[in-house]
Design a protein around this motif. Structure first.
Motif, short mmCIF file in Angstrom:
data_model
loop_
_atom_site.label_atom_id
_atom_site.label_comp_id
_atom_site.label_asym_id
_atom_site.label_seq_id
_atom_site.Cartn_x
_atom_site.Cartn_y
_atom_site.Cartn_z
N ASP A 4 0.83 -1.21 0.00
CA ASP A 4 0.00 0.00 0.00
C ASP A 4 0.86 1.26 0.00
OD1 ASP A 4 -2.26 -1.56 -0.01
OD2 ASP A 4 -2.69 -1.30 2.13
N ALA A 5 1.97 1.25 0.74
CA ALA A 5 2.87 2.40 0.78
C ALA A 5 3.50 2.63 -0.59
CB ALA A 5 3.95 2.20 1.83
N ILE A 6 3.82 1.57 -1.29
CA ILE A 6 4.37 1.70 -2.66
C ILE A 6 3.30 2.29 -3.57
CG2 ILE A 6 5.18 0.41 -4.67
CD1 ILE A 6 6.52 -1.54 -2.68
N ALA A 7 2.07 1.81 -3.45
CA ALA A 7 0.98 2.29 -4.29
C ALA A 7 0.71 3.78 -4.05
CB ALA A 7 -0.29 1.48 -4.03
N ARG A 8 0.84 4.22 -2.80
CA ARG A 8 0.61 5.64 -2.49
C ARG A 8 1.80 6.52 -2.85
NH1 ARG A 8 -1.38 3.25 2.34
NH2 ARG A 8 0.57 3.77 3.35
N GLY A 9 2.93 5.91 -3.17
CA GLY A 9 4.11 6.68 -3.51
C GLY A 9 4.98 7.05 -2.32
N GLU A 10 4.67 6.50 -1.15
CA GLU A 10 5.46 6.79 0.05
C GLU A 10 6.78 6.01 0.05
OE1 GLU A 10 2.88 5.75 3.26
OE2 GLU A 10 1.43 7.30 2.75
N GLN A 11 6.80 4.88 -0.66
CA GLN A 11 8.00 4.05 -0.79
C GLN A 11 8.30 3.90 -2.28
OE1 GLN A 11 9.79 2.21 1.63
NE2 GLN A 11 8.62 3.03 3.33
N THR A 12 9.57 3.80 -2.62
CA THR A 12 9.96 3.56 -4.00
C THR A 12 10.56 2.16 -4.11
OG1 THR A 12 12.19 4.43 -3.71
CG2 THR A 12 10.47 6.02 -4.36
N ILE A 13 10.51 1.60 -5.29
CA ILE A 13 11.07 0.26 -5.50
C ILE A 13 12.57 0.23 -5.20
CG2 ILE A 13 11.51 -1.54 -7.23
CD1 ILE A 13 8.64 -1.55 -6.26
N PRO A 14 13.38 1.21 -5.66
CA PRO A 14 14.80 1.17 -5.31
C PRO A 14 15.05 1.19 -3.79
CG PRO A 14 14.45 2.73 -7.08
CD PRO A 14 13.09 2.29 -6.61
N ALA A 15 14.30 2.00 -3.06
CA ALA A 15 14.47 2.08 -1.61
C ALA A 15 14.06 0.77 -0.95
CB ALA A 15 13.65 3.24 -1.04
N VAL A 16 12.98 0.17 -1.43
CA VAL A 16 12.50 -1.09 -0.87
C VAL A 16 13.51 -2.20 -1.13
CG1 VAL A 16 10.71 -2.85 -1.09
CG2 VAL A 16 10.07 -0.46 -0.92
N LEU A 17 14.03 -2.28 -2.36
CA LEU A 17 14.99 -3.33 -2.68
C LEU A 17 16.30 -3.16 -1.92
CD1 LEU A 17 14.44 -3.81 -6.52
CD2 LEU A 17 13.58 -5.20 -4.63
N ASP A 18 16.65 -1.93 -1.58
CA ASP A 18 17.85 -1.70 -0.76
C ASP A 18 17.71 -2.34 0.62
OD1 ASP A 18 19.23 -0.32 -2.70
OD2 ASP A 18 18.68 1.67 -1.96
N ARG A 19 16.48 -2.39 1.13
CA ARG A 19 16.23 -2.95 2.46
C ARG A 19 15.97 -4.45 2.44
NH1 ARG A 19 11.62 0.63 3.14
NH2 ARG A 19 10.56 -1.24 3.83
N ALA A 20 15.91 -5.06 1.26
CA ALA A 20 15.47 -6.45 1.14
C ALA A 20 16.32 -7.43 1.93
CB ALA A 20 15.43 -6.86 -0.33
N LYS A 21 17.62 -7.22 1.98
CA LYS A 21 18.49 -8.17 2.69
C LYS A 21 18.39 -8.04 4.21
CE LYS A 21 20.66 -9.78 -1.03
NZ LYS A 21 20.29 -11.04 -1.60
N SER A 22 18.09 -6.85 4.70
CA SER A 22 18.07 -6.63 6.14
C SER A 22 16.67 -6.68 6.76
CB SER A 22 18.72 -5.28 6.47
OG SER A 22 18.00 -4.23 5.84
N ASP A 23 15.65 -6.37 6.00
CA ASP A 23 14.27 -6.33 6.49
C ASP A 23 13.55 -7.60 6.04
OD1 ASP A 23 11.60 -5.82 7.06
OD2 ASP A 23 11.68 -3.74 6.39
N THR A 24 13.15 -8.45 6.98
CA THR A 24 12.53 -9.72 6.60
C THR A 24 11.19 -9.54 5.92
OG1 THR A 24 11.57 -9.98 8.80
CG2 THR A 24 13.69 -11.04 8.41
N VAL A 25 10.44 -8.50 6.28
CA VAL A 25 9.15 -8.26 5.62
C VAL A 25 9.37 -8.00 4.14
CG1 VAL A 25 7.18 -6.69 5.47
CG2 VAL A 25 8.02 -7.42 7.70
N VAL A 26 10.30 -7.13 3.82
CA VAL A 26 10.60 -6.82 2.43
C VAL A 26 11.22 -8.04 1.75
CG1 VAL A 26 11.96 -5.36 0.88
CG2 VAL A 26 10.92 -4.37 2.92
N GLY A 27 12.15 -8.68 2.42
CA GLY A 27 12.87 -9.80 1.83
C GLY A 27 11.99 -10.96 1.44
N LYS A 28 10.93 -11.20 2.19
CA LYS A 28 10.05 -12.32 1.91
C LYS A 28 8.89 -11.97 0.97
CE LYS A 28 11.14 -15.01 5.96
NZ LYS A 28 10.61 -15.82 7.06
N THR A 29 8.83 -10.74 0.51
CA THR A 29 7.79 -10.32 -0.42
C THR A 29 8.23 -10.64 -1.83
OG1 THR A 29 7.22 -8.52 1.08
CG2 THR A 29 6.34 -8.38 -1.15
N LYS A 30 7.34 -11.19 -2.63
CA LYS A 30 7.68 -11.51 -4.01
C LYS A 30 7.88 -10.22 -4.81
CE LYS A 30 5.64 -16.05 -4.20
NZ LYS A 30 4.77 -16.98 -4.92
#
Length: 103
Positions: free
Chosen positions: A30-56
């Protein structure tokens, strides 16, 4: 491999934990859809944040405005990323190819 037998308390705890993870992934989408998060920023956190890391990755991309299943499938195929790949499982080349394709 057989699943372990859980006590009712363990089962309830596991169900709560799974529900919390699903809720956190939905809030991320939902945050991505609203523009509060960007794909580059989310992917940067993928290795450290389990919520992001486990999202397809496909689910993250479908959250972007204007990206539906067909566009996401074409983008993943173009970049050589499997549709079932999770964000933490992206290699550096795949990640860079995806970010370049989104620009």
């Amino acid at each position: 491999m057989a699943l372990p037998t859980l006590t009712p308390e363990q089962r309830a705890e596991a169900l709560k934990k799974a529900a919390a993870a699903r809720t956190a992934r939905k809030e991320l989408r939902d945050a991505i859809a609203r523009g509060e998060q960007t794909i580059p920023a989310v992917l940067d956190r993928a290795k450290s944040d389990t919520v992001v890391g486990k999202t397809k990755v496909a689910d993250l991309l479908k959250s972007l405005p204007g990206y539906g299943p067909a566009k996401v499938s074409a983008l993943l195929e173009q970049t050589g990323i499997d549709a079932s790949r999770r964000a933490a499982g992206l290699g550096e080349r795949q990640r860079q190819a995806l970010l370049d394709a989104l620009k």
